[in-house]
Design a protein around this motif. Structure first.
Motif, PDB file in Angstrom:
ATOM      1  N   TYR A 381      -2.029  -3.565 -10.992  1.00  0.00           N
ATOM      2  CA  TYR A 381      -1.738  -2.228 -10.621  1.00  0.00           C
ATOM      3  C   TYR A 381      -2.567  -1.770  -9.487  1.00  0.00           C
ATOM      4  N   ASP A 382      -3.991  -2.396  -9.425  1.00  0.00           N
ATOM      5  CA  ASP A 382      -4.743  -1.959  -8.193  1.00  0.00           C
ATOM      6  C   ASP A 382      -3.997  -2.692  -7.095  1.00  0.00           C
ATOM      7  N   PHE A 383      -3.474  -3.962  -7.314  1.00  0.00           N
ATOM      8  CA  PHE A 383      -2.808  -4.472  -6.145  1.00  0.00           C
ATOM      9  C   PHE A 383      -1.508  -3.661  -5.403  1.00  0.00           C
ATOM     10  N   LEU A 384      -0.837  -3.215  -6.497  1.00  0.00           N
ATOM     11  CA  LEU A 384       0.251  -2.245  -6.059  1.00  0.00           C
ATOM     12  C   LEU A 384      -0.223  -1.046  -5.376  1.00  0.00           C
ATOM     13  N   LYS A 385      -1.343  -0.618  -5.749  1.00  0.00           N
ATOM     14  CA  LYS A 385      -2.109   0.545  -5.272  1.00  0.00           C
ATOM     15  C   LYS A 385      -2.530   0.205  -3.681  1.00  0.00           C
ATOM     16  N   LEU A 386      -2.871  -0.820  -3.414  1.00  0.00           N
ATOM     17  CA  LEU A 386      -3.347  -1.401  -2.015  1.00  0.00           C
ATOM     18  C   LEU A 386      -2.248  -1.454  -1.322  1.00  0.00           C
ATOM     19  N   ARG A 387      -1.151  -2.047  -1.889  1.00  0.00           N
ATOM     20  CA  ARG A 387       0.049  -2.421  -0.944  1.00  0.00           C
ATOM     21  C   ARG A 387       0.386  -0.820  -0.455  1.00  0.00           C
ATOM     22  N   VAL A 388       0.679   0.025  -1.304  1.00  0.00           N
ATOM     23  CA  VAL A 388       1.019   1.659  -0.839  1.00  0.00           C
ATOM     24  C   VAL A 388      -0.058   1.989   0.081  1.00  0.00           C
ATOM     25  N   LYS A 389      -1.465   1.943  -0.082  1.00  0.00           N
ATOM     26  CA  LYS A 389      -2.463   2.390   0.803  1.00  0.00           C
ATOM     27  C   LYS A 389      -2.120   1.637   2.099  1.00  0.00           C
ATOM     28  N   ALA A 390      -1.819   0.522   2.177  1.00  0.00           N
ATOM     29  CA  ALA A 390      -1.564  -0.252   3.354  1.00  0.00           C
ATOM     30  C   ALA A 390      -0.416   0.186   4.143  1.00  0.00           C
ATOM     31  N   GLY A 391       0.521   0.872   3.546  1.00  0.00           N
ATOM     32  CA  GLY A 391       1.592   1.318   4.288  1.00  0.00           C
ATOM     33  C   GLY A 391       3.024   0.699   3.709  1.00  0.00           C
ATOM     34  N   ASP A 392       2.862   0.233   2.585  1.00  0.00           N
ATOM     35  CA  ASP A 392       4.122  -0.459   2.021  1.00  0.00           C
ATOM     36  C   ASP A 392       5.181   0.781   1.481  1.00  0.00           C
ATOM     37  N   GLU A 393       5.864   1.357   2.289  1.00  0.00           N
ATOM     38  CA  GLU A 393       6.395   2.505   1.662  1.00  0.00           C
ATOM     39  C   GLU A 393       7.549   2.398   0.582  1.00  0.00           C
ATOM     40  N   ALA A 394       7.905   0.866   0.697  1.00  0.00           N
ATOM     41  CA  ALA A 394       9.207   0.466   0.012  1.00  0.00           C
ATOM     42  C   ALA A 394       8.711   0.393  -1.567  1.00  0.00           C
TER      43      ALA A 394
END
Ligand code: ATP
Ligand code: MG
Length: 433
Positions: A381-394
């Motif tokens: 879940y933290d990994f997913l949060k990081l993806r979004v924070k990095a700009g992965d809008e998908a």
């Protein structure tokens, strides 16, 4: 009064003796276990010094990571002196002395490396290095940086500064002793160490020490991947991961260890993902939160992995199978550079597999709760949060859904599952139409 002795190998270096009254290093900041070992050696008639990072960090008023001891006692003599002592190592034979729960590393003085090439392989790499020296002057010449060649003498609490390390500590300079090209050829890991100490201490790398790194960075391929794994842990889990990464890239060292990741970094999204993960790790370290060293490995290799995935969608295989095969292939290729132990790869694959489950599967109550119960759900879940924070809008919508679900779950409400339709199945639905 400071005495000096000229070095026989590095003519520019002079061993300076600094009496207790002229330095500020205090015994009180040395661990009791290390002091016990130092005194015990000394009382048995041997010379005993604290050396390396312990001395360096104490002079800088930082808390040392560990205390390394050096002595003229040979390993078997050390073993006879201490009840709980094990001799370890092949390349260097060292004594590990156990004092309560601490392990203190005790090494015997080494002789300067033989210039005739004895103990070296064809390209100058030192493969054997077990010739004992008889003094600090001998031992100091094999050490790497001037700031790592300062000795604290337990017999009179004085310092021996072999190569003007005190001045480099004051000026914030990382400087190799001797000819940098030769020293890197002897042991290419010194290139990573230069970057690591520069990142850790905020020091600059002396221009002559920095100059050959880019050209010689390829020598790291001669180093066993298991040793590089240990270095990677020290580079990225000790509070200066972002700096280590930046410096490694400046000197073309990152690509030597993680070539598949490096190839993805032209993509700003990928770069930002790594940057966020490194910053996060450093923040956690600063706040004394636990760090999962495996997390950064999962981040580094996610980039090449997720790039490969869409290419691999093969009829008849489900997504889990595709991911499984891609993981196996990538990990096998990566292991040729840096060993990643099984206890790590198992966890990394969990984090990656859970990305699919968190974002791509149709959600039902039973499935959602089973994901939640997965032992590595939090990391994923933290990994997913990081993806979004990095700009992965998908995957932003998926994260939002999980955030909402988790906050309601915490309050004890069980939501009806009106999850957004997962992306891959959305794609499939479109093409089905
Ligand atoms: P830290 O423990 O904070 O990471 P350190 O300088 O103590 O830093 P260690 O790896 O514990 O690093 O090594 C102890 C000492 O051994 C060093 O300070 C240095 O004097 C010497 N040393 C370690 N690795 C090398 C090397 N590859 N080449 C030459 N000397 C080395
Ligand atoms: Mg150390």
């Amino acid at each position: 009064m400071r005495d000096t002795i000229k070095s026989n190998i590095f003519p520019n270096h002079i061993l300076t003796h600094i009496p207790r009254s002229e330095h500020k290093l205090s015994r009180h900041n040395i661990s009791q276990a290390a002091l016990d070992v130092l005194y015990h050696l000394n009382q048995a008639g041997y010379q005993a010094f604290l050396v390396g990072g312990g001395v360096r960090d104490l002079i800088l008023e930082r808390v040392p990571k560990d205390f390394d001891i050096v002595t003229n006692a040979h390993p078997e003599q050390i073993k006879r002196l201490f009840k709980r002592c094990r001799l370890i190592g092949r390349r260097f034979l060292l004594a590990h002395v156990h004092v309560k729960s601490e392990i203190i590393e005790v090494a015997t003085f080494r002789a300067p490396h033989d210039q005739s090439g004895h103990g070296s392989s064809k390209n100058g790499l030192i493969v054997r290095d077990n010739v004992y020296g008889s003094s600090v002057n001998d031992d100091a010449q094999r050490r790497d940086f001037t700031i790592n060649a300062i000795y604290y003498d337990i017999s009179d609490f004085s310092l021996f500064d072999y190569a003007n390390g005190m001045a480099d500590l004051r000026q914030g300079v990382i400087r190799l002793m001797g000819d940098p090209v030769l020293r890197y050829q002897e042991d290419p890991v010194r290139m990573l160490r230069a970057v690591r100490f520069s990142a850790k201490l905020g020091f600059s790398i002396h221009p002559e020490t920095a100059a050959p790194i880019r050209q010689l960075s390829g020598l790291l391929s001669n180093i066993p991947p298991a040793r590089l794994f240990e270095e990677v842990l020290k580079l990225f889990n000790t509070g200066h991961a972002a700096q280590s990464f930046e410096q490694m890239r400046t000197y073309d060292l990152f690509e030597q260890l993680f070539p598949y990741t490096e190839r993805c970094l032209a993509d700003p999204l990928a770069f930002s993902f790594i940057q966020q993960a490194l910053d996060n790790t450093d923040k956690r370290k600063k706040n004394q939160d636990t760090i999962m060293p495996v997390f950064l490995f999962a981040v580094f290799l996610w980039l090449p992995l997720s790039r490969e995935l869409p290419k691999k969608i093969v009829k008849g295989l489900n997504q889990q199978e595709i991911l499984f095969n891609a993981c196996q292939q990538l990990l096998a290729k990566q292991q040729k550079y840096v060993t990643i132990p099984r206890r790590f790869t198992v966890l990394m694959q969990d984090i990656w597999f859970l990305q699919i489950r968190l974002t791509h599967l149709r959600r039902g109550k039973k499935k959602t709760l089973s994901i939640l119960e997965h032992p590595n759900f939090r990391a994923a879940y933290d990994f997913l949060k990081l993806r979004v924070k990095a700009g992965d809008e998908a995957v932003a919508e998926d994260l939002e859904w999980w955030d909402k679900f988790l906050s309601q779950h915490k309050k004890g409400h069980h939501t009806e599952f009106s999850a957004p339709t997962p992306k891959w199945s959305r794609r499939r639905q479109k093409s089905d139409r």
